[in-house]
Design a protein around this motif. Structure first.
Motif, PDB file in Angstrom:
ATOM      1  N   ASP A 122       0.872  -1.303  -0.026  1.00 19.38           N
ATOM      2  CA  ASP A 122      -0.060  -0.117   0.008  1.00 19.38           C
ATOM      3  C   ASP A 122       0.769   1.296   0.115  1.00 19.38           C
ATOM      4  O   ASP A 122       0.346   2.370  -0.049  1.00 19.38           O
ATOM      5  CB  ASP A 122      -0.971   0.023   1.313  1.00 19.38           C
ATOM      6  CG  ASP A 122      -0.249  -0.092   2.687  1.00 19.38           C
ATOM      7  OD1 ASP A 122       1.141  -0.210   2.462  1.00 19.38           O
ATOM      8  OD2 ASP A 122      -0.904   0.084   3.722  1.00 19.38           O
TER       9      ASP A 122
ATOM     10  N   LEU B  61       0.183   4.345  -2.191  1.00 23.83           N
ATOM     11  CA  LEU B  61      -1.118   5.156  -1.717  1.00 23.83           C
ATOM     12  C   LEU B  61      -0.673   6.081  -0.531  1.00 23.83           C
ATOM     13  O   LEU B  61      -1.169   7.169  -0.882  1.00 23.83           O
ATOM     14  CB  LEU B  61      -2.081   4.287  -1.331  1.00 23.83           C
ATOM     15  CG  LEU B  61      -2.704   3.126  -2.161  1.00 23.83           C
ATOM     16  CD1 LEU B  61      -3.648   2.402  -1.384  1.00 23.83           C
ATOM     17  CD2 LEU B  61      -3.321   3.848  -3.489  1.00 23.83           C
ATOM     18  N   LYS B  62       0.046   5.882   0.253  1.00 26.55           N
ATOM     19  CA  LYS B  62       0.299   6.711   1.175  1.00 26.55           C
ATOM     20  C   LYS B  62       1.464   7.686   1.043  1.00 26.55           C
ATOM     21  O   LYS B  62       1.822   8.785   1.720  1.00 26.55           O
ATOM     22  CB  LYS B  62       0.679   5.938   2.519  1.00 26.55           C
ATOM     23  CG  LYS B  62      -0.427   5.084   3.012  1.00 26.55           C
ATOM     24  CD  LYS B  62       0.078   4.406   4.232  1.00 26.55           C
ATOM     25  CE  LYS B  62      -1.104   3.333   4.655  1.00 26.55           C
ATOM     26  NZ  LYS B  62      -0.383   2.595   5.825  1.00 26.55           N
ATOM     27  N   TYR B  63       2.508   7.597   0.278  1.00 24.79           N
ATOM     28  CA  TYR B  63       3.622   8.381  -0.186  1.00 24.79           C
ATOM     29  C   TYR B  63       3.583   8.734  -1.272  1.00 24.79           C
ATOM     30  O   TYR B  63       4.543   8.407  -2.374  1.00 24.79           O
ATOM     31  CB  TYR B  63       4.945   7.690   0.362  1.00 24.79           C
ATOM     32  CG  TYR B  63       4.774   7.234   1.866  1.00 24.79           C
ATOM     33  CD1 TYR B  63       5.057   8.381   2.783  1.00 24.79           C
ATOM     34  CD2 TYR B  63       4.614   5.978   2.157  1.00 24.79           C
ATOM     35  CE1 TYR B  63       5.160   7.782   4.072  1.00 24.79           C
ATOM     36  CE2 TYR B  63       4.357   5.967   3.357  1.00 24.79           C
ATOM     37  CZ  TYR B  63       4.496   6.455   4.368  1.00 24.79           C
ATOM     38  OH  TYR B  63       4.418   6.505   5.708  1.00 24.79           O
ATOM     39  N   PRO B  64       2.662   9.528  -2.049  1.00 30.90           N
ATOM     40  CA  PRO B  64       2.459   9.846  -3.432  1.00 30.90           C
ATOM     41  C   PRO B  64       3.593  10.471  -3.942  1.00 30.90           C
ATOM     42  O   PRO B  64       4.000  10.117  -5.389  1.00 30.90           O
ATOM     43  CB  PRO B  64       1.326  10.800  -3.446  1.00 30.90           C
ATOM     44  CG  PRO B  64       1.165  11.274  -2.034  1.00 30.90           C
ATOM     45  CD  PRO B  64       1.540  10.032  -1.026  1.00 30.90           C
TER      46      PRO B  64
ATOM     47  N   ARG C 143       0.559   6.395  -9.790  1.00 33.75           N
ATOM     48  CA  ARG C 143       1.309   7.536  -9.370  1.00 33.75           C
ATOM     49  C   ARG C 143       2.195   7.993 -10.367  1.00 33.75           C
ATOM     50  O   ARG C 143       2.553   9.186 -10.722  1.00 33.75           O
ATOM     51  CB  ARG C 143       2.033   7.295  -8.114  1.00 33.75           C
ATOM     52  CG  ARG C 143       1.556   6.943  -6.742  1.00 33.75           C
ATOM     53  CD  ARG C 143       0.715   8.077  -6.132  1.00 33.75           C
ATOM     54  NE  ARG C 143       0.014   7.782  -5.028  1.00 33.75           N
ATOM     55  CZ  ARG C 143      -1.240   8.697  -4.603  1.00 33.75           C
ATOM     56  NH1 ARG C 143      -1.865   9.577  -5.175  1.00 33.75           N
ATOM     57  NH2 ARG C 143      -1.705   8.429  -3.418  1.00 33.75           N
TER      58      ARG C 143
ATOM     59  N   THR D 264      -0.462  -0.314  11.972  1.00 30.04           N
ATOM     60  CA  THR D 264      -1.952  -0.301  12.041  1.00 30.04           C
ATOM     61  C   THR D 264      -2.414  -1.883  12.471  1.00 30.04           C
ATOM     62  O   THR D 264      -3.320  -2.121  13.266  1.00 30.04           O
ATOM     63  CB  THR D 264      -2.597   0.016  10.874  1.00 30.04           C
ATOM     64  OG1 THR D 264      -2.025   1.229  10.398  1.00 30.04           O
ATOM     65  CG2 THR D 264      -3.963  -0.116  10.762  1.00 30.04           C
TER      66      THR D 264
ATOM     67  N   ASP E 151      -1.546  10.567   7.947  1.00 30.30           N
ATOM     68  CA  ASP E 151      -0.977  10.094   6.541  1.00 30.30           C
ATOM     69  C   ASP E 151      -0.990  11.278   5.720  1.00 30.30           C
ATOM     70  O   ASP E 151      -1.774  12.316   5.806  1.00 30.30           O
ATOM     71  CB  ASP E 151      -1.625   9.102   5.937  1.00 30.30           C
ATOM     72  CG  ASP E 151      -1.291   7.535   6.424  1.00 30.30           C
ATOM     73  OD1 ASP E 151       0.022   7.310   6.295  1.00 30.30           O
ATOM     74  OD2 ASP E 151      -2.149   6.893   7.005  1.00 30.30           O
TER      75      ASP E 151
ATOM     76  N   ASP F 153      -1.562  11.158   2.425  1.00 32.32           N
ATOM     77  CA  ASP F 153      -2.523  10.764   1.563  1.00 32.32           C
ATOM     78  C   ASP F 153      -3.235   9.434   1.923  1.00 32.32           C
ATOM     79  O   ASP F 153      -2.723   8.708   2.631  1.00 32.32           O
ATOM     80  CB  ASP F 153      -2.142  10.957   0.229  1.00 32.32           C
ATOM     81  CG  ASP F 153      -3.295  11.160  -0.854  1.00 32.32           C
ATOM     82  OD1 ASP F 153      -4.309  11.046  -0.404  1.00 32.32           O
ATOM     83  OD2 ASP F 153      -3.220  11.255  -2.125  1.00 32.32           O
ATOM     84  N   SER F 154      -4.260   8.982   1.451  1.00 30.39           N
ATOM     85  CA  SER F 154      -5.099   7.801   1.362  1.00 30.39           C
ATOM     86  C   SER F 154      -6.016   7.934   3.119  1.00 30.39           C
ATOM     87  O   SER F 154      -5.493   8.640   3.846  1.00 30.39           O
ATOM     88  CB  SER F 154      -4.316   6.560   1.367  1.00 30.39           C
ATOM     89  OG  SER F 154      -3.791   6.191   2.483  1.00 30.39           O
TER      90      SER F 154
ATOM     91  N   VAL G  33      -6.763   4.416   4.128  1.00 28.94           N
ATOM     92  CA  VAL G  33      -6.762   3.058   4.042  1.00 28.94           C
ATOM     93  C   VAL G  33      -6.655   2.497   5.625  1.00 28.94           C
ATOM     94  O   VAL G  33      -7.263   1.466   5.898  1.00 28.94           O
ATOM     95  CB  VAL G  33      -5.777   2.371   3.248  1.00 28.94           C
ATOM     96  CG1 VAL G  33      -6.273   2.331   1.766  1.00 28.94           C
ATOM     97  CG2 VAL G  33      -4.216   2.679   3.347  1.00 28.94           C
ATOM     98  N   ASP G  34      -5.805   3.256   6.582  1.00 26.16           N
ATOM     99  CA  ASP G  34      -5.452   2.792   7.465  1.00 26.16           C
ATOM    100  C   ASP G  34      -6.672   2.765   8.466  1.00 26.16           C
ATOM    101  O   ASP G  34      -7.087   1.911   9.535  1.00 26.16           O
ATOM    102  CB  ASP G  34      -4.297   3.221   8.441  1.00 26.16           C
ATOM    103  CG  ASP G  34      -2.977   2.663   7.799  1.00 26.16           C
ATOM    104  OD1 ASP G  34      -3.272   1.821   7.076  1.00 26.16           O
ATOM    105  OD2 ASP G  34      -1.780   3.385   7.666  1.00 26.16           O
TER     106      ASP G  34
END
Lengths: 221, 221
Positions: A148, A151-154, A188, B47, B69, B71-72, B74-75
């Motif tokens: 994932d 998603l979190k570190y664009p 991305r 998480t 975060d 972005d996102s 999800v967590d």
């Protein structure tokens, strides 16, 4: 046993990083030196991958490594002990390198290698914000970190030209979805190149070496 | 399925973070809410550990989670789906949370929990530089990251009161020296408490839950 050289670099707040990065890239082009900016989380296996890569590139490319860390010289010493030309850069607490800090390291290690790898500070956020002047940004994502991360570190994935998924030998012990990581990374950056490797078993290392040789040749010709 | 609330927080450059942090800590004390600032590399399993912890604390403590975060969501969604009270904080690209950003999150999630966990941005450098107002800083180091991290990220280990080594179930597949990690961490902070856990097998989770219950009781009495 040689002791590793430690360079303390300083960031200047008055300089224009983008301009410095362009100057440095131009100089690297003239010197026929390819600078690879290697970024990842802490502990994703950057140094171990570089050891395997140095072995695969032996006799094909002249390679040197600049290890950047806030403290310690363990990684540069490990590489030096294995016969890889390397220096340690200390960032004075900084969470990333900018182009001028990178230049200070390059002045010490010299421009006579075909490939200089800058092992940036382990951090998926800040290093992505600063152009180091590198010819290519390469990001490592290790299997235990999970699929994932794009998603979190664009920004890290947007600015990265080559993504190397490492530690694929432990895939059976983790819930890592190889299809999803490719999908998320391409979201991305649609142009991103992606390779899967294990420095432990050697799987994929020759592919990575071949790809880098090709890119270095393009740069230096 | 509930959809997770996303809070966009902003950093003010004019404020005194240490002062804000002290104010917030004082308020948390009055509200009888223990704030745990959870920091680690990306992908160390924050998480997953919180899911296991929430299960172990059920019926013993009222717990809520603020997921931070870039972005996102999800967590936060994962936690919410598992029945854990949680919100998502977006940092607007920032690599860390400061005390005022933390306060903005707390105003949304409320002060009626015994334990609020702030899952900070995955980063071993910048979050350590900012006091969030937390009652305790807890750092996770997962086995695949390697035992040398306290050498490379000094401030994170100096500012951390509780170190939790996670993913110990995969110890056989990695060169991780449990004795060395304890030695290196104690060099950074002689008072540090260290626990070994696996969220997958459940090993050590009850110890962690008991330790937190003890600390929360001390705080709220």
């Amino acid at each position: 046993m040689d002791e590793v050289k430690i360079i303390e670099v300083k960031q200047s707040v008055f300089e224009d990083n983008s301009k410095n990065a362009e100057f440095l890239r131009e100089r690297l082009k003239q010197e026929k030196t390819f600078l690879l900016n290697l970024m990842s989380s802490p502990g994703s296996g950057k140094t171990t991958l570089l050891l395997a890569l140095a072995k695969a590139l032996k006799g094909k490319l002249k390679m040197a490594v600049m290890e950047a860390d806030i403290d310690s010289a363990v990684d540069a010493q490990t590489l030096l002990d294995a016969g890889v030309d390397s220096i340690q850069i200390h960032t004075g607490g900084m969470c990333h390198l900018d182009a001028d800090m990178t230049r200070q390291g390059l002045e010490k290690i010299g421009f006579d290698s075909d490939l200089v790898v800058l092992e940036n500070v382990g951090n998926l956020v800040c290093p992505a914000e600063f152009d180091t002047g590198a010819s290519l940004n390469m990001t490592i994502l290790s299997v235990p970190e999970g699929h994932d991360k794009p998603l979190k570190y664009p920004l890290m994935y947007e600015t990265c030209g080559l993504l190397v998924i490492t530690k694929i030998d432990v895939m059976p012990y983790f819930d890592f979805d190889a299809k999803k990581v490719v999908e998320y990374a391409k979201k991305r950056n649609p142009e991103i190149e992606i390779l899967f490797v294990s420095a432990k078993t050697g799987e994929g290392i020759d592919n990575l070496a071949d790809l880098l040789i090709e890119k270095v040749k393009k740069w230096t010709n």
